[in-house]
Design a protein around this motif. Structure first.
Motif, PDB file in Angstrom:
ATOM      1  N   ALA A   1     101.928  73.805 -23.760  1.00  0.00           N
ATOM      2  CA  ALA A   1     102.188  75.106 -24.388  1.00  0.00           C
ATOM      3  C   ALA A   1     100.991  75.535 -25.236  1.00  0.00           C
ATOM      4  N   ALA A   2     100.413  74.601 -25.967  1.00  0.00           N
ATOM      5  CA  ALA A   2      99.243  74.920 -26.789  1.00  0.00           C
ATOM      6  C   ALA A   2      98.063  75.328 -25.917  1.00  0.00           C
TER       7      ALA A   2
ATOM      8  N   ALA B   1      96.173  78.886 -26.023  1.00  0.00           N
ATOM      9  CA  ALA B   1      94.735  78.934 -26.282  1.00  0.00           C
ATOM     10  C   ALA B   1      94.019  79.738 -25.196  1.00  0.00           C
ATOM     11  N   VAL B   2      94.428  79.595 -23.946  1.00  0.00           N
ATOM     12  CA  VAL B   2      93.840  80.366 -22.852  1.00  0.00           C
ATOM     13  C   VAL B   2      94.097  81.857 -23.068  1.00  0.00           C
ATOM     14  N   GLU B   3      95.295  82.199 -23.522  1.00  0.00           N
ATOM     15  CA  GLU B   3      95.581  83.604 -23.799  1.00  0.00           C
ATOM     16  C   GLU B   3      94.667  84.145 -24.895  1.00  0.00           C
TER      17      GLU B   3
ATOM     18  N   THR C   1     106.777  62.659 -23.536  1.00  0.00           N
ATOM     19  CA  THR C   1     107.102  63.887 -22.804  1.00  0.00           C
ATOM     20  C   THR C   1     107.099  65.082 -23.740  1.00  0.00           C
ATOM     21  N   GLU C   2     107.655  64.921 -24.931  1.00  0.00           N
ATOM     22  CA  GLU C   2     107.631  66.000 -25.924  1.00  0.00           C
ATOM     23  C   GLU C   2     106.192  66.409 -26.238  1.00  0.00           C
ATOM     24  N   LEU C   3     105.332  65.427 -26.433  1.00  0.00           N
ATOM     25  CA  LEU C   3     103.926  65.723 -26.716  1.00  0.00           C
ATOM     26  C   LEU C   3     103.250  66.417 -25.539  1.00  0.00           C
TER      27      LEU C   3
END
Length: 115
Positions: A55-56, A60-62, A47-49
């Motif tokens: 989030a990554a 990256a999309v931003e 779940t952490e991963l």
């Protein structure tokens, strides 16, 4: 966020910099999850991963949107049209226009929704 349909072979994802390179050669290895025997601990770590990858991906999309907006900036002598940006990023032209708009709003400091 819908991805355009791809007709060519997909590129391999970029290597994750924080995973030791020697363990990447083992196809069964994935962030040492295979070594966790306790299902509760495995669920917590997986779940952490998952949250970290989400989030990554959002970040990256931003960055994609900012780059698209910068490439399309009419003040640039070498500006690219949306069609060229779409081709380079393997997007549809309509999606490229939305990403350019999103990037422009990020550059202005607004907090818009992801396309």
């Amino acid at each position: 966020m819908a991805e355009p349909e791809r007709t060519e072979r997909r590129l391999r994802p970029a290597q994750l910099l924080f995973e030791p390179s020697e363990t990447v050669t083992d196809p069964e290895h994935f962030f040492d999850l295979e070594s966790i025997d306790d299902p509760r601990e495995l669920l917590v770590r997986a779940t952490e991963l998952t949250l970290a990858f989400r989030a990554a991906q959002e970040r990256a999309v931003e960055f994609q949107a900012v780059a698209a907006a910068q490439l399309a900036d009419p003040r640039r002598f070498d500006r690219l049209p949306a069609a060229a940006i779409a081709e380079q990023a393997e997007w549809t032209e309509d999606y490229a226009r939305k990403m350019i708009e999103f990037g422009e709003s990020l550059l202005r400091g607004a907090t818009p929704e992801l396309p």
